[in-house]
Each structure stands twice: as structure tokens, then as C-alpha cells.
Design an enzyme around this catalytic site. Structure first.
Site, mmCIF file in Angstrom:
data_model
loop_
_atom_site.group_PDB
_atom_site.id
_atom_site.type_symbol
_atom_site.label_atom_id
_atom_site.label_comp_id
_atom_site.label_asym_id
_atom_site.label_seq_id
_atom_site.Cartn_x
_atom_site.Cartn_y
_atom_site.Cartn_z
ATOM 1 N N ASP A 126 -42.901 -133.601 -15.420
ATOM 2 C CA ASP A 126 -44.065 -132.791 -15.807
ATOM 3 C C ASP A 126 -44.398 -131.657 -14.842
ATOM 4 O OD1 ASP A 126 -45.378 -134.110 -13.653
ATOM 5 O OD2 ASP A 126 -46.167 -135.662 -14.984
ATOM 6 N N HIS A 154 -35.309 -136.686 -12.444
ATOM 7 C CA HIS A 154 -34.940 -136.692 -13.864
ATOM 8 C C HIS A 154 -35.062 -135.305 -14.505
ATOM 9 C CE1 HIS A 154 -35.736 -141.334 -14.052
ATOM 10 N NE2 HIS A 154 -34.591 -141.029 -13.490
ATOM 11 N N SER A 184 -42.883 -148.411 -13.232
ATOM 12 C CA SER A 184 -42.569 -149.787 -13.625
ATOM 13 C C SER A 184 -41.295 -150.248 -12.930
ATOM 14 C CB SER A 184 -42.417 -149.880 -15.143
ATOM 15 O OG SER A 184 -41.437 -148.976 -15.591
HETATM 16 P P1 OAD Z 1 -43.422 -146.324 -17.025
HETATM 17 O O1 OAD Z 1 -44.202 -145.850 -18.212
HETATM 18 O O2 OAD Z 1 -42.285 -147.259 -17.274
HETATM 19 O O3 OAD Z 1 -44.385 -147.064 -16.001
HETATM 20 C C1 OAD Z 1 -45.630 -146.535 -15.624
HETATM 21 C C2 OAD Z 1 -46.197 -147.412 -14.524
HETATM 22 O O4 OAD Z 1 -47.369 -146.795 -14.028
HETATM 23 C C3 OAD Z 1 -46.570 -148.834 -14.943
HETATM 24 O O5 OAD Z 1 -46.070 -149.750 -13.970
HETATM 25 C C4 OAD Z 1 -48.110 -148.820 -14.952
HETATM 26 O O6 OAD Z 1 -48.667 -150.080 -14.571
HETATM 27 C C5 OAD Z 1 -48.392 -147.788 -13.871
HETATM 28 N N1 OAD Z 1 -49.652 -147.040 -14.009
HETATM 29 C C6 OAD Z 1 -50.239 -146.578 -15.150
HETATM 30 N N2 OAD Z 1 -51.344 -145.868 -14.870
HETATM 31 C C7 OAD Z 1 -51.465 -145.867 -13.503
HETATM 32 C C8 OAD Z 1 -52.382 -145.288 -12.592
HETATM 33 N N3 OAD Z 1 -53.414 -144.556 -13.013
HETATM 34 N N4 OAD Z 1 -52.193 -145.489 -11.254
HETATM 35 C C9 OAD Z 1 -51.145 -146.236 -10.815
HETATM 36 N N5 OAD Z 1 -50.235 -146.801 -11.635
HETATM 37 C C10 OAD Z 1 -50.384 -146.619 -12.960
HETATM 38 O O7 OAD Z 1 -42.950 -145.009 -16.245
HETATM 39 P P2 OAD Z 1 -41.809 -144.816 -15.140
HETATM 40 O O8 OAD Z 1 -41.693 -145.994 -14.254
HETATM 41 O O9 OAD Z 1 -42.046 -143.500 -14.533
HETATM 42 O O10 OAD Z 1 -36.780 -141.768 -17.517
HETATM 43 O O11 OAD Z 1 -40.527 -144.714 -16.041
HETATM 44 C C11 OAD Z 1 -39.305 -144.463 -15.410
HETATM 45 C C12 OAD Z 1 -38.422 -143.638 -16.275
HETATM 46 O O12 OAD Z 1 -38.257 -144.237 -17.543
HETATM 47 C C13 OAD Z 1 -38.920 -142.251 -16.606
HETATM 48 O O13 OAD Z 1 -38.646 -141.298 -15.608
HETATM 49 C C14 OAD Z 1 -38.176 -141.926 -17.830
HETATM 50 C C15 OAD Z 1 -38.497 -143.212 -18.531
HETATM 51 O O14 OAD Z 1 -38.051 -143.512 -19.710
HETATM 52 C C16 OAD Z 1 -36.010 -140.920 -18.193
HETATM 53 O O15 OAD Z 1 -36.458 -140.235 -19.096
HETATM 54 C C17 OAD Z 1 -34.583 -140.879 -17.724
#
Ligand code: OAD
Length: 259
Positions: free
Chosen positions: A109, A131, A205
Site C-alpha cells: 500500500d 511483495h 499473521s
Molecule cells: P493477514 O491479513 O494474514 O494478517 C493480518 C494480521 O494483522 C493478523 O494477525 C491480525 O491479528 C493482525 N491485526 C489486524 N489489525 C491489527 C492492528 N490494528 N494492530 C495490530 N495487528 C493487527 O496479513 P499479512 O500477514 O500481512 O501476500 O499477510 C501476509 C501476506 O499474505 C500478504 O503480504 C499477502 C497476503 O496474501 C501476497 O499477496 C504475496
């Protein structure tokens, strides 16, 4: 939510005070409070498609118009969002601290970059987008690539953007499921994680490899791992400090005020 006086917060502050090199490793939760939907949360759906169904080379090959429609929607959504206090705390620390603070983000983003460039035009601190970026587009066939913030006309296959060099379809400049990360970006990131005295893991996550292994690299090299998340993740077991709650709550306290 725990207060800043908890033992984990105190230990995290101490580790940061002693650190020379810090990496901030962020995921979609970092931008949730800016209004950008996470991937796996309840709002992470678009027209009943999951990101895993659209963010793939085979989805693009099967229906490039649909994939571009989704990316155009995401580009417009993110363009209307602003960095939140978590991004601003990280960028502020990058600008004012004499430590080396590098951001390794899975987010596409651009909000870390925006927070940093809003504060300082010239900083030697950086942001690595593991990414890719929603605001880059590249050719699906040749090496052509450019920054791009224009609206995409995804109303028909014929209106999709084409490469000025070879006329193949242009595609979003992001890494899709099933694709390898850029080798140079990956080498740089693992080295930064290995050299870091502290890795602050925020809002991920920790399910998508190889990015999710970056904090493990810091831990394996003897560094201190701080995790900020609403809930525990597969990384929580190795975190030296776990701060439960939103990133916009913890990051300003951890990186700037200490209160
Ligand atoms: P996820 O959507 O899998 O996880 C988001 C995480 O943020 C979860 O563990 C939530 O508990 C946490 N969360 C949500 N709101 C929050 C807040 N306000 N403060 C702190 N934590 C919060 O997203 P990613 O882990 O980024 O990849 O996903 C990893 C990758 O999978 C992405 O980069 C993308 C995706 O599909 C590709 O597109 C290759």
C-alpha cells in the site's frame, strides 16, 4: 489492553534502547487502522473472492480483466487512506533516531513510504517492499516496469493497459502467490534481519513464507523479537516480548514517547 508498565513492554523498551540496528517487519494489520482491509480478517473479501483466488499468475491468465478490476479497486481504496499513528511513529523514529531503523514490509500500500516522505525528503533510512507495490505496474512478458498511479480502465479486456515496448498486457507490480520474491530484495532483507539487534514484528499473521521467516532469522542470530498483534500468531512462541493490541496504540509508545 495491557499498559506500558507491563514486563514485556519494559523489556521491549530496554532492548530498543540498547539496539543499534532495528528492523520493523510489518503486515496488513499495520494498515488496518488506516482503513486498508487485511487479507485474512472478516473484511478481507472482495465480491466473494479471496485474495488467494485473484493474486495468482493463473488468475491473471484466466481473467486479466477481473484481476485488474480488483487491483484498480485496491489502488483507489488505498489512495484515499492515510498513514496512521503506527506508520507515523515508525517514520518519526527513522528520521530522528541515530539508530539504523529499516522497514521490511509485506504491504503493497505504500503507507510506510508515504509516512516517511511526509516527514523528510532526504533520509538514509529505508523501506523495503517485499511483495512489491500497488503503485508499480510491469509487463507480463518483458522487463518493462514503471511507477503508476493512474486509474485502470478494466471495463473490458481491450481497455487493459499494454506494454509500450512489446504490447503484451501490463500487470500489477506485486508478488503473487506461487511467484518468487525478487532475489536481491530477499537477500537484503534476510541480511538486515540477521544483523538486527531488534526485530519489531507488527500486524502479520506470519503465515506467508519466506517473509514470515525474517523474525526467525533475527532470533537465530541472537536478536530480540518484539511482536505487536491483536492475537497470538505462529511467531509468538519465539517473541521475547508480545504486546497485545493495535499497532497504533503500541508503536508510538514503544518507538517515540516510551509512555
Ligand atoms: P493477514 O491479513 O494474514 O494478517 C493480518 C494480521 O494483522 C493478523 O494477525 C491480525 O491479528 C493482525 N491485526 C489486524 N489489525 C491489527 C492492528 N490494528 N494492530 C495490530 N495487528 C493487527 O496479513 P499479512 O500477514 O500481512 O501476500 O499477510 C501476509 C501476506 O499474505 C500478504 O503480504 C499477502 C497476503 O496474501 C501476497 O499477496 C504475496
Amino acid at each position: 489492553m495491557d499498559g506500558p508498565t507491563t514486563p514485556d513492554f519494559a523489556a521491549a523498551r530496554r532492548a530498543l534502547t540498547d539496539a543499534t540496528r532495528v528492523v520493523v517487519f510489518s503486515g496488513a494489520g499495520m494498515s488496518a487502522e488506516s482503513g486498508v482491509p487485511t487479507f485474512r480478517g472478516p473484511d478481507g473479501l472482495w465480491k466473494n473472492f479471496r485474495p488467494e483466488q485473484l493474486a495468482t499468475p493463473s488468475a491473471f491468465a484466466a481473467d486479466a480483466r477481473l484481476v485488474w478490476e480488483w487491483y484498480d479497486w485496491r489502488r483507489r481504496l488505498v489512495s484515499e487512506c492515510a498513514p496512521n499513528p503506527g506508520h507515523i511513529a515508525v517514520a518519526t523514529a527513522q528520521v530522528v533516531s541515530d539508530k539504523q531503523i529499516h522497514v521490511l514490509t509485506q504491504n503493497v500500500d505504500g503507507l510506510h513510504e508515504r509516512a516517511l516522505s511526509d516527514l523528510s525528503e532526504a533520509t538514509k533510512q529505508g523501506v523495503t517492499e517485499l511483495h512489491g507495490s500497488l503503485f508499480r505496474i510491469r509487463c507480463s512478458a518483458c522487463p518493462y516496469e514503471r511507477p503508476d498511479r493512474q486509474a485502470i480502465d478494466a471495463s473490458s479486456f481491450d481497455s487493459l493497459p499494454r506494454c509500450p515496448d512489446c504490447s503484451a498486457l501490463l500487470r500489477p507490480g506485486v508478488v503473487w502467490f506461487g511467484e518468487a520474491l525478487d532475489e536481491k530484495v530477499l537477500d537484503f532483507s534476510f541480511q538486515a534481519a540477521a544483523e538486527a539487534d531488534v526485530c519489531v514484528v507488527v500486524g502479520t499473521s506470519a503465515l506467508v513464507e519466506p517473509a514470515a521467516s525474517l523474525p526467525r532469522q533475527t532470533a537465530a542470530s541472537g536478536g530480540f523479537v518484539i511482536e505487536i498483534n491483536l492475537e497470538r500468531t505462529p511467531l509468538s512462541g519465539l517473541a521475547d516480548a508480545f504486546l497485545p493490541g493495535p499497532s497504533s496504540h503500541w508503536l508510538p509508545r514503544l518507538l517515540t514517547t516510551g509512555e
